[in-house]
Design a protein around this motif. Sequence first.
Motif, short mmCIF file in Angstrom:
data_model
loop_
_atom_site.label_atom_id
_atom_site.label_comp_id
_atom_site.label_asym_id
_atom_site.label_seq_id
_atom_site.Cartn_x
_atom_site.Cartn_y
_atom_site.Cartn_z
N UNK A 133 0.86 -1.19 0.00
CA UNK A 133 0.00 0.00 0.00
C UNK A 133 0.89 1.23 0.00
N UNK A 134 0.72 2.10 -0.97
CA UNK A 134 1.50 3.32 -1.07
C UNK A 134 0.77 4.47 -0.39
N UNK A 135 1.55 5.43 0.07
CA UNK A 135 0.96 6.62 0.70
C UNK A 135 0.37 7.53 -0.37
N UNK A 136 -0.36 8.55 0.09
CA UNK A 136 -1.02 9.44 -0.86
C UNK A 136 -0.03 10.22 -1.71
N UNK A 137 1.13 10.60 -1.16
CA UNK A 137 2.13 11.35 -1.92
C UNK A 137 3.16 10.45 -2.58
N UNK A 138 2.95 9.13 -2.50
CA UNK A 138 3.85 8.14 -3.11
C UNK A 138 5.28 8.21 -2.58
N UNK A 139 5.48 8.79 -1.43
CA UNK A 139 6.83 8.84 -0.83
C UNK A 139 7.12 7.58 -0.01
N UNK A 140 6.08 6.94 0.52
CA UNK A 140 6.26 5.77 1.37
C UNK A 140 5.43 4.62 0.82
N UNK A 141 5.85 3.41 1.16
CA UNK A 141 5.11 2.22 0.77
C UNK A 141 5.17 1.23 1.93
N UNK A 142 4.02 0.71 2.32
CA UNK A 142 3.90 -0.23 3.44
C UNK A 142 3.78 -1.64 2.90
N UNK A 143 4.59 -2.54 3.47
CA UNK A 143 4.58 -3.93 3.00
C UNK A 143 5.21 -4.82 4.06
N UNK A 144 4.54 -5.92 4.40
CA UNK A 144 5.08 -6.89 5.33
C UNK A 144 5.30 -6.36 6.73
N UNK A 199 6.42 -3.46 7.56
CA UNK A 199 7.35 -2.33 7.51
C UNK A 199 6.77 -1.21 6.64
N UNK A 200 7.29 -0.01 6.86
CA UNK A 200 6.95 1.15 6.05
C UNK A 200 8.24 1.68 5.45
N UNK A 201 8.38 1.64 4.12
CA UNK A 201 9.62 1.95 3.43
C UNK A 201 9.58 3.35 2.82
N UNK A 202 10.79 3.93 2.72
CA UNK A 202 11.01 5.17 1.96
C UNK A 202 12.23 4.94 1.08
N UNK A 203 12.08 5.23 -0.24
CA UNK A 203 13.12 4.92 -1.21
C UNK A 203 13.62 6.22 -1.84
N UNK A 204 14.95 6.33 -1.97
CA UNK A 204 15.58 7.46 -2.64
C UNK A 204 16.60 6.91 -3.62
N UNK A 231 11.93 8.74 -5.40
CA UNK A 231 11.44 7.85 -6.44
C UNK A 231 9.92 7.75 -6.34
N UNK A 232 9.20 8.85 -6.62
CA UNK A 232 7.77 8.86 -6.34
C UNK A 232 6.91 8.23 -7.43
N UNK A 233 7.42 8.13 -8.67
CA UNK A 233 6.55 7.69 -9.75
C UNK A 233 6.26 6.20 -9.69
N UNK A 234 7.14 5.40 -9.10
CA UNK A 234 6.91 3.96 -8.99
C UNK A 234 7.62 3.44 -7.75
N UNK A 235 7.08 3.64 -6.56
CA UNK A 235 7.79 3.26 -5.34
C UNK A 235 7.95 1.74 -5.20
#
Length: 853
Positions: free
Chosen positions: A276-287, A289-294, A418-422
Amino acid sequence: MAGLFGSLFGSKASRRGAGFAAVDRYCDVAGFSETEPVFYGHDASDCTLIEIEGVRTIMSGEEFETAIQIHFVGGVSQLLKRAGHSLTISYESSANIEDDLERFVGAQRRNSDLKQLGVEAVTDEGEAIIRRAARRERILMAVWTSPKAALAEEVKRERAENAERWRTMPPARNATPSQLALAALSGPHAAAVRKVVDALESSGLRVSVLGPDEDGRRRDLTEIRKAVLYHETPDGWSPFGPTERTYPGAKATMDDDTSELFSPPVAQQILSSGAIASANLRNIAMGGRNYAVVAVSVFPKILQHFNQLIASIVNHRAAGMPFRIAFHFEDIEGASGFGLRKVLAGLASWTSPTTKNLFQALRTLQEIHERDMDTVCKARIIATTWVEPGEPPEILEQRRSYLVRALMSWGDALVMEAPHNPMRALAETVPGMTMRAVVPPATLAPLSHAAAMLPFHRTAPIFSRGESVFLSTDGKLMPHEAFSADQNFWLSLIYATPGSGKSVLLNRLNYDFTAYSGGRRLPFISIIDVGVSSSGYIQVVKNALPEGRQHEAIYVRLENATHHAINPLDLGLGRRYPLPRESAFVENFLSTLFGLRGPGTELSEQLITRVISRLYKSKSDLEFTNAANAWQAGIEPELDRHAEELDLPLRDRTKWWQLVDGFMLAGKPMLAMRAQRYAMPRLEDVSAILSESMIREDFPPSSCRWRSGRSNAPSRSTRSFPTSRASILARHGSCRSTCRTWSSATRARRPTATTACSSWRPDRPSCPRSAGMPRKSGPWRFRPETSAGSMRRTGRRITTTLPRRPSVLPWTNTTSPAGPKASPGWCAPTLARAESGASRSSWSPSSSRTSRA
């Protein structure tokens, strides 16, 4: 927007619908080999995962960079010059050490329970301390080989054959394909993996290829799944093969699809949870954990070592921040990678000086690549951080800021989101999950320059297992195994300034080895310490033992007293004869005691070796003729009492060795050890061995001469033990007129025969008392009587007490019954102490082939 998120990442209500299928499409793993460390991509590419533990020795930054440039770059550069090969290298640091720590602590608990040690509190405290400071480090490298690396004709033919076989099978649209491997690709991929492994090992790194273990479990695919679903992946997880499904699934509709009979695709087994991605596509929740990718969009101006990035993260007060950074390297697809850029830069060179500089840079890179001066490749860097389940979600933004700041300060790089495809960006941080990276922008860079940034300069653990667990300066688990089979020699040296904790470290190593080493019995550890630092460790072990075993741990401060006397001739429990190391110790001890060291003592050393062999044979009850020590009542009443309780025979002819064996058979090793003390030879027995005829005949008297002029000659206090006949003969020469007989009514009521020189021999003509003495004509038998005499040796003087007013000595020549008798005053330096009322036994003053009482 919500519909878009649901279709891409899956919603909570549709985890097993579109969301499940949408997430697994970001994983390129389609199958795996059951026997080889290889898994396959959707296009039949081969991939192998390699774990890098770090450097095997201490290396400076300059030494490490030189080794990487010479060995790693030189070995890998040819792979990236050809199409079809790519590398992904990742470094991960987190506090998830439960699985790794449990492997060591679990072994500690099992071994301490086997030894019946109550050290649960110590083990729990050590685990808690390590858990607070330890870090989980993983360095993985994925080696991909695409079908471009093989011959196009062979690849085309094999793909057609696989497709034909797949068409003959019933349709299975959602199953793991069984026809993926290309035989034409196995050779180039195996060669590429071997070249990469050789390059890493030549650089001083410890590496291991991950694949199926002895139980068939895939550790390589487990590491890929743990990278995104750590808390949902058990330690022994392994994906199902195409035909490993035991029970088929129930079909919801009636059609010709047979997917329920086979295992689901490997990608679905790896990414089994929705995202599940956040509304601003900065974070993604999975397993959980909540990830942030740069991603790094522009490479650093100044390339720095990876350890400087770790130091930058620590300086930003983010030492506990989990993160993973991945480096992607792939070929530039020949000269065409430069062609279009060079043409466009040439057309626009007249508009801007910047494009003119770009044209010159591209031309320089192409020249380097074509002249084989270096390998120019596409390089990408992408990183991620996360928050664990139970941590506040707002911490993620803080950690993301720390990560971006550390990357930008690492040589002045430019970092973007990396907001376009987290989800794709998260998958590209995991080595082996994707064949190529597309989210971070590619940078053309020489491999020799980019290799300096790789996370290889990390300390590798020396042992893979061990009873002690230490931490590196970065928190990495470092097990220590004492007496490991990985070492050829076992010698540890601990040196430091006073007060640095040498004794604490040594006590810790001794405690861990005692409590946590394998086996049910405590290891034998002997400590010689000037101070009392080891007393605490020994007391802990003693208190942890059951009440009936606390005697196995003892701390003694030696005193120069009789109750601390030590027999240097003692052996291990139950051994009649010494082991080679024990024999060498006794030989060195006697040689040092007699001063037989240095040039010109070769014959004396042979004498010592002969004496040692004869000494233990004479005291062994296993020999046909022996002089094994006989049991005597009252020496140790406790041993007598236990022997009576065990119905062990206690007679005049009972030997101490019989009690030793009886106690051992009864399961009383401590009593056996105490009984063996009286069965072993002592220093005075060496004198008796030296007086035997075989020794005298084979060795001249000078072979046992003490070199009194040397510093290692025994002092007068050392010579207080009974001296040997050969040594006295060597110092005093032949027996002169010193043999004399006297009696004193004031000192003793019995007549006493005293000799000042024990070198007397009955067959020596120069002895004044030799006249009328029995000659050496055969074995002699001594008949003990109730008033038999006894002998006392003190220093060089041997005093023999004879019966009151004897007419003749109780000796009889068994060879000649009518042999001559001796007068009461003859000196008998070899007469042994005869117990009153003892049984008849044979004895000879000149032959060692008879026994004595």
